[in-house]
Write a protein that holds these residues in place. Sequence first.
Motif, PDB file in Angstrom:
ATOM      1  N   SER A  66       0.828  -1.204   0.000  1.00 56.31           N
ATOM      2  CA  SER A  66       0.000   0.000   0.000  1.00 56.31           C
ATOM      3  C   SER A  66       0.864   1.257   0.000  1.00 56.31           C
ATOM      4  CB  SER A  66      -0.929  -0.010   1.214  1.00 56.31           C
ATOM      5  OG  SER A  66      -1.798  -1.118   1.187  1.00 56.31           O
ATOM      6  N   LEU A  67       1.911   1.254   0.806  1.00 58.06           N
ATOM      7  CA  LEU A  67       2.825   2.394   0.829  1.00 58.06           C
ATOM      8  C   LEU A  67       3.528   2.570  -0.511  1.00 58.06           C
ATOM      9  CD1 LEU A  67       4.416   1.887   4.360  1.00 58.06           C
ATOM     10  CD2 LEU A  67       2.722   3.610   3.724  1.00 58.06           C
ATOM     11  N   ASP A  68       3.903   1.449  -1.124  1.00 58.86           N
ATOM     12  CA  ASP A  68       4.559   1.517  -2.443  1.00 58.86           C
ATOM     13  C   ASP A  68       3.613   2.088  -3.492  1.00 58.86           C
ATOM     14  OD1 ASP A  68       6.819   0.392  -1.323  1.00 58.86           O
ATOM     15  OD2 ASP A  68       6.389  -1.636  -2.051  1.00 58.86           O
ATOM     16  N   ILE A  69       2.365   1.658  -3.471  1.00 55.15           N
ATOM     17  CA  ILE A  69       1.389   2.141  -4.452  1.00 55.15           C
ATOM     18  C   ILE A  69       1.231   3.657  -4.336  1.00 55.15           C
ATOM     19  CG2 ILE A  69      -1.046   2.101  -5.123  1.00 55.15           C
ATOM     20  CD1 ILE A  69      -1.069  -0.873  -4.243  1.00 55.15           C
ATOM     21  N   ILE A  70       1.103   4.138  -3.109  1.00 57.45           N
ATOM     22  CA  ILE A  70       0.949   5.589  -2.919  1.00 57.45           C
ATOM     23  C   ILE A  70       2.180   6.331  -3.422  1.00 57.45           C
ATOM     24  CG2 ILE A  70       0.759   7.422  -1.197  1.00 57.45           C
ATOM     25  CD1 ILE A  70      -0.906   5.452   0.489  1.00 57.45           C
ATOM     26  N   GLU A  71       3.357   5.833  -3.070  1.00 53.27           N
ATOM     27  CA  GLU A  71       4.583   6.537  -3.475  1.00 53.27           C
ATOM     28  C   GLU A  71       4.760   6.586  -4.986  1.00 53.27           C
ATOM     29  OE1 GLU A  71       9.447   6.439  -2.966  1.00 53.27           O
ATOM     30  OE2 GLU A  71       8.240   4.879  -2.001  1.00 53.27           O
ATOM     31  N   HIS A  72       4.432   5.489  -5.665  1.00 52.71           N
ATOM     32  CA  HIS A  72       4.763   5.379  -7.082  1.00 52.71           C
ATOM     33  C   HIS A  72       3.601   5.665  -8.036  1.00 52.71           C
ATOM     34  CE1 HIS A  72       8.789   3.969  -6.247  1.00 52.71           C
ATOM     35  NE2 HIS A  72       8.290   3.090  -5.381  1.00 52.71           N
ATOM     36  N   ARG A  73       2.383   5.786  -7.510  1.00 50.44           N
ATOM     37  CA  ARG A  73       1.239   5.986  -8.402  1.00 50.44           C
ATOM     38  C   ARG A  73       0.382   7.211  -8.058  1.00 50.44           C
ATOM     39  NH1 ARG A  73       3.936   3.487 -11.179  1.00 50.44           N
ATOM     40  NH2 ARG A  73       3.536   1.470 -12.175  1.00 50.44           N
ATOM     41  N   TYR A  74       0.742   7.934  -7.006  1.00 48.52           N
ATOM     42  CA  TYR A  74      -0.068   9.081  -6.614  1.00 48.52           C
ATOM     43  C   TYR A  74       0.833  10.278  -6.312  1.00 48.52           C
ATOM     44  CZ  TYR A  74      -4.056   5.946  -6.350  1.00 48.52           C
ATOM     45  OH  TYR A  74      -5.051   5.058  -6.676  1.00 48.52           O
ATOM     46  N   PRO A  75       0.288  11.486  -6.409  1.00 51.96           N
ATOM     47  CA  PRO A  75       1.083  12.678  -6.091  1.00 51.96           C
ATOM     48  C   PRO A  75       1.516  12.672  -4.625  1.00 51.96           C
ATOM     49  CG  PRO A  75      -0.922  13.267  -7.288  1.00 51.96           C
ATOM     50  CD  PRO A  75      -1.064  11.831  -6.900  1.00 51.96           C
ATOM     51  N   LYS A  76       2.616  13.362  -4.368  1.00 50.97           N
ATOM     52  CA  LYS A  76       3.103  13.460  -2.997  1.00 50.97           C
ATOM     53  C   LYS A  76       2.066  14.135  -2.109  1.00 50.97           C
ATOM     54  CE  LYS A  76       8.061  13.660  -3.999  1.00 50.97           C
ATOM     55  NZ  LYS A  76       7.951  13.397  -5.461  1.00 50.97           N
ATOM     56  N   GLY A  77       1.968  13.653  -0.869  1.00 50.18           N
ATOM     57  CA  GLY A  77       1.017  14.216   0.079  1.00 50.18           C
ATOM     58  C   GLY A  77       1.321  13.746   1.475  1.00 50.18           C
ATOM     59  N   VAL A  78       0.306  13.268   2.183  1.00 49.59           N
ATOM     60  CA  VAL A  78       0.437  12.790   3.551  1.00 49.59           C
ATOM     61  C   VAL A  78      -0.260  11.439   3.658  1.00 49.59           C
ATOM     62  CG1 VAL A  78      -0.126  13.215   5.972  1.00 49.59           C
ATOM     63  CG2 VAL A  78       0.502  15.127   4.487  1.00 49.59           C
ATOM     64  N   VAL A  79       0.383  10.496   4.340  1.00 51.78           N
ATOM     65  CA  VAL A  79      -0.197   9.167   4.553  1.00 51.78           C
ATOM     66  C   VAL A  79      -0.673   9.046   5.996  1.00 51.78           C
ATOM     67  CG1 VAL A  79       0.254   6.684   4.627  1.00 51.78           C
ATOM     68  CG2 VAL A  79       1.195   8.063   2.767  1.00 51.78           C
ATOM     69  N   VAL A  80      -1.913   8.635   6.154  1.00 51.18           N
ATOM     70  CA  VAL A  80      -2.507   8.401   7.472  1.00 51.18           C
ATOM     71  C   VAL A  80      -2.832   6.913   7.578  1.00 51.18           C
ATOM     72  CG1 VAL A  80      -4.423   8.954   9.027  1.00 51.18           C
ATOM     73  CG2 VAL A  80      -3.531  10.706   7.451  1.00 51.18           C
ATOM     74  N   THR A  81      -2.489   6.291   8.692  1.00 46.58           N
ATOM     75  CA  THR A  81      -2.925   4.914   8.923  1.00 46.58           C
ATOM     76  C   THR A  81      -3.883   4.879  10.103  1.00 46.58           C
ATOM     77  OG1 THR A  81      -1.236   4.190  10.509  1.00 46.58           O
ATOM     78  CG2 THR A  81      -0.655   4.100   8.165  1.00 46.58           C
ATOM     79  N   THR A  82      -4.870   3.997   9.994  1.00 47.46           N
ATOM     80  CA  THR A  82      -5.791   3.774  11.099  1.00 47.46           C
ATOM     81  C   THR A  82      -6.407   2.395  10.934  1.00 47.46           C
ATOM     82  OG1 THR A  82      -7.576   4.777  12.407  1.00 47.46           O
ATOM     83  CG2 THR A  82      -7.852   4.767  10.005  1.00 47.46           C
ATOM     84  N   SER A  83      -7.281   2.037  11.846  1.00 50.79           N
ATOM     85  CA  SER A  83      -7.866   0.701  11.845  1.00 50.79           C
ATOM     86  C   SER A  83      -9.363   0.764  11.574  1.00 50.79           C
ATOM     87  CB  SER A  83      -7.620   0.032  13.199  1.00 50.79           C
ATOM     88  OG  SER A  83      -8.394  -1.149  13.333  1.00 50.79           O
ATOM     89  N   GLY A  84      -9.847  -0.235  10.860  1.00 48.20           N
ATOM     90  CA  GLY A  84     -11.276  -0.395  10.661  1.00 48.20           C
ATOM     91  C   GLY A  84     -11.928  -1.200  11.769  1.00 48.20           C
ATOM     92  N   ILE A  85     -11.145  -1.628  12.753  1.00 49.76           N
ATOM     93  CA  ILE A  85     -11.643  -2.368  13.909  1.00 49.76           C
ATOM     94  C   ILE A  85     -11.690  -1.395  15.085  1.00 49.76           C
ATOM     95  CG2 ILE A  85     -11.197  -4.282  15.499  1.00 49.76           C
ATOM     96  CD1 ILE A  85      -9.701  -5.661  13.172  1.00 49.76           C
ATOM     97  N   ALA A  86     -12.853  -1.138  15.601  1.00 51.54           N
ATOM     98  CA  ALA A  86     -13.034  -0.060  16.572  1.00 51.54           C
ATOM     99  C   ALA A  86     -12.193  -0.254  17.835  1.00 51.54           C
ATOM    100  CB  ALA A  86     -14.511   0.057  16.944  1.00 51.54           C
ATOM    101  N   LYS A  87     -12.016  -1.467  18.282  1.00 50.09           N
ATOM    102  CA  LYS A  87     -11.352  -1.709  19.561  1.00 50.09           C
ATOM    103  C   LYS A  87      -9.832  -1.613  19.467  1.00 50.09           C
ATOM    104  CE  LYS A  87     -11.197  -4.970  23.437  1.00 50.09           C
ATOM    105  NZ  LYS A  87     -11.711  -6.254  23.992  1.00 50.09           N
ATOM    106  N   PHE A  88      -9.277  -1.965  18.304  1.00 55.98           N
ATOM    107  CA  PHE A  88      -7.827  -2.079  18.186  1.00 55.98           C
ATOM    108  C   PHE A  88      -7.292  -1.276  17.013  1.00 55.98           C
ATOM    109  CE2 PHE A  88      -9.004  -6.055  20.300  1.00 55.98           C
ATOM    110  CZ  PHE A  88      -8.087  -6.110  21.333  1.00 55.98           C
ATOM    111  N   TYR A  89      -6.219  -0.527  17.263  1.00 55.51           N
ATOM    112  CA  TYR A  89      -5.352  -0.094  16.165  1.00 55.51           C
ATOM    113  C   TYR A  89      -4.532  -1.301  15.729  1.00 55.51           C
ATOM    114  CZ  TYR A  89      -1.648   2.175  13.539  1.00 55.51           C
ATOM    115  OH  TYR A  89      -0.760   2.512  12.539  1.00 55.51           O
TER     116      TYR A  89
END
Length: 273
Positions: free
Chosen positions: A56-79
């Motif tokens: 996922s990080l590679d895709i953003i770096e090589h296929r999208y303009p530079k910006g900011v990457v945020v990570t989070t979880s789709g599981i409410a209890k746990f990151y």
Amino acid sequence: MATLFTVPIASTGGSIVCTNPTANQNQEQQNVYVLTFTSPKDNRLTPTFIDALLLSLDIIEHRYPKGVVVTTSGIAKFYSNGLDLEVVMNTEGFLENWLWRLFRRFLTYPMPTVCLVNGHAFAGGFMLAMYHDYRVQNPEKGFLCINELEFGVPLQTPMMGIFREKLTPITFRNVILEAHRFGGKTSLQAGIVDALGGLDEVLRLIHDRKLLTKAATGIYGTMKEEMYARTLNGIDDHAGNLAWRERVENKKDALQKKALRDVEEWEKSKAKL
């Protein structure tokens, strides 16, 4: 919120979904990439999870303009609840081939990274959060905790080094030697996180700190390499770390044997009195 791409996590039937919450804003503001990982039941850092996150990080770096990457979880209890120790023990080269690669990638990523800690981040999950540039924590639920002390698993150099690098000595001690559980307010007071809240607060942090333009010159990752050279040396020298640990254990063993002999001699002399 526009969905840009999805990367599956085959081992759990989960996925990492990349969205752009600012897609309808002007060009200068829209390059925020939110990676939401959902890998039941608690986002353990397994090889397949790490492979998907690195891709996922590679895709953003090589296929999208530079910006900011945020990570989070789709599981409410746990990151993330950290490592799966059984998987670690049964996966040859897990640390150097997966976990250290993940830590290095975040530490040197050529764009700003923000960790949105929505729930618990224990052990390796807490480490992953620290390898981001910025952290925003849910103020109402979830703890940050390094709990290896409680079940007898010593930390290796890349696991320990990031806390030494980014925390004050007192907070570092409380994290490692007390296994303290930091809720949102105490995390902020200790300087572990930069803000409290959810995605809105993440976007505000990005705006207030003008993070969207920081990667434009192409040297953002290089600057971080220089900043964190000591931590990177610890990540890259896995064999050296193990050799150092062996030397320390051998010396400790020799000192303990001598100490035991001294105690025995003292007991013998005391018995003669």
